[in-house]
Design a protein around this motif. Structure first.
Motif, short mmCIF file in Angstrom:
data_model
loop_
_atom_site.label_atom_id
_atom_site.label_comp_id
_atom_site.label_asym_id
_atom_site.label_seq_id
_atom_site.Cartn_x
_atom_site.Cartn_y
_atom_site.Cartn_z
N THR A 31 0.83 -1.21 0.00
CA THR A 31 0.00 0.00 0.00
C THR A 31 0.86 1.26 0.00
O THR A 31 0.57 2.22 -0.73
CB THR A 31 -0.92 -0.01 1.23
N ASP A 32 1.93 1.26 0.81
CA ASP A 32 2.84 2.41 0.84
C ASP A 32 3.47 2.64 -0.53
O ASP A 32 3.54 3.77 -1.02
CB ASP A 32 3.96 2.18 1.87
N ARG A 48 -2.91 11.40 3.21
CA ARG A 48 -4.09 10.62 3.55
C ARG A 48 -3.78 9.13 3.54
O ARG A 48 -4.35 8.36 4.30
CB ARG A 48 -5.21 10.96 2.56
N ARG A 49 -2.85 8.71 2.68
CA ARG A 49 -2.65 7.28 2.47
C ARG A 49 -1.54 6.68 3.33
O ARG A 49 -1.62 5.51 3.71
CB ARG A 49 -2.38 7.04 0.98
N ILE A 50 -0.49 7.44 3.61
CA ILE A 50 0.58 6.87 4.44
C ILE A 50 0.95 7.79 5.60
O ILE A 50 2.00 7.64 6.22
CB ILE A 50 1.84 6.53 3.61
N ARG A 71 12.74 0.60 3.49
CA ARG A 71 13.18 -0.24 2.39
C ARG A 71 12.06 -0.40 1.36
O ARG A 71 10.88 -0.31 1.68
CB ARG A 71 13.61 -1.63 2.89
N ASN A 72 12.47 -0.60 0.11
CA ASN A 72 11.55 -0.94 -0.97
C ASN A 72 10.83 0.27 -1.55
O ASN A 72 9.70 0.16 -2.05
CB ASN A 72 10.53 -1.99 -0.50
N PHE A 73 11.45 1.45 -1.50
CA PHE A 73 10.91 2.61 -2.22
C PHE A 73 10.81 2.22 -3.71
O PHE A 73 11.72 1.61 -4.26
CB PHE A 73 11.85 3.80 -2.04
N GLY A 89 7.73 14.16 -2.09
CA GLY A 89 6.45 13.99 -1.41
C GLY A 89 6.60 13.27 -0.09
O GLY A 89 5.98 13.65 0.92
N LEU A 90 7.43 12.23 -0.08
CA LEU A 90 7.69 11.51 1.17
C LEU A 90 8.34 12.44 2.18
O LEU A 90 7.95 12.49 3.35
CB LEU A 90 8.60 10.31 0.89
#
Length: 314
Positions: A31-32, A48-50, A71-73, A89-90
């Motif tokens: 989801t992330d 809203r999502r993470i 991990r896993n960007f 954005g992150l």
């Protein structure tokens, strides 16, 4: 008079406090990842999502040990431009992205440009080792696109644990760190500016010591005849910080894989990088993206304000 850091503060830690990586290393969920992909491609709402996960990471950065690794960007799902957009954005969930140089670049490419080393060449542009230091922002992020062929490991240490160990070993040298020292601008001075400035490596803000430490900038000041000469005590104080930070008991080594994001609180963590060797093929060489962030909740780290040129992580 120095202000000792309470031993029970979460910002005071050593390697023994983290027998495994689960406290500070997080695998981004499906989801992330999808949220970051959508943001990178179309600017979808990340908060809203993470946002809940980001709040957890922010708590560790501000009220915990001061570092996390994600991990896993989704670098495998996005173009170069989309990766940069998703990464910004992150970062914006944790702070306000700020410029890192006189041109105001928000993202810096950390890679060996294969140019001759020298005082005016920032070390992140080379494959040279960087000893323990802090960056010119509240928070610093590094996104790994490609690791080095060999070497390049990141090391992090608690600035407050180092502070307490200096207090235990040699309180006088800790006092020396509270007095102004000359710092070279290493060729980045503006018109009419001196080639150096003066700043104490440690000041107290709200009763808490804040450490701004880049020892080679201080030592490089001695190439300028107009800069004050460093005393034997000042040189010994710088060396003691480096000795403690480089002790394996005091630092954690963090590897970088493609898609890893390292986030550090510059007010409580010092970081270093070992030297590395790269592939001859430019497309396979080590490449990181750096973000500097001003925290949403000010960290009151006035040492890192004002555009002081610093080397940056990497």
């Amino acid at each position: 008079m120095v202000s000792p850091v309470p031993d029970d503060s979460p910002s005071v830690w050593t390697r023994a406090d983290f027998p495994d990586e689960s406290v500070w290393s997080f695998e981004l969920s499906t989801t992330d990842r999808q949220a970051l992909i959508d943001h990178g491609r179309a600017g979808a709402d990340l908060g809203r999502r993470i946002g809940a996960h980001a709040a957890q990471w922010a708590e560790l950065l501000h009220d915990g040990p001061g570092f996390v690794r994600l991990r896993n960007f989704p670098i495998d799902e996005l173009t170069e431009q989309q990766i940069a957009h998703a990464y910004r954005g992150l970062g914006a969930l944790l702070g306000t992205p700020v410029g890192q140089d006189r041109d105001g670049n928000i993202i810096t490419h950390i890679r060996d440009e294969r140019i001759p080393a020298g005082p005016t060449v920032r070390k992140y542009r080379t494959n040279l080792p960087q000893d323990f230091h802090s960056d010119g922002s509240d928070l610093v992020g590094l996104l790994c696109l490609r690791p080095a062929k060999t070497g390049g490991a990141s090391r992090i240490a608690s600035a407050h644990a180092i502070f307490n160990e200096m207090l235990r070993r040699d309180p006088h040298l800790l006092d020396v760190m509270y007095a102004p020292m000359p710092w070279s601008r290493n060729g980045e001075e503006g018109p009419g500016e001196q080639p150096y400035f003066e700043l104490p490596p440690i000041i107290d803000i709200g009763g808490v010591p804040r450490i701004f430490f880049i020892a080679w900038y201080i030592r490089d000041s001695q190439q300028h005849s107009s800069a004050p000469r460093l005393t034997d005590e000042q040189l010994a104080a710088l060396a003691l910080v480096e000795t403690i930070a480089n002790d394996p008991l005091f630092h954690i080594e963090m590897d970088f894989r493609p898609g890893d994001v390292q986030l550090l609180n510059n007010t409580t963590v010092l970081h270093a990088r070992e030297g590395y060797l790269d592939d001859d093929d430019p497309s396979l060489r080590r490449h990181l993206l750096r973000l500097w962030l001003t925290a949403h909740t000010p960290l009151a780290n006035e040492l890192l304000r004002g555009g002081i040129p610093t080397p940056g992580a990497g």
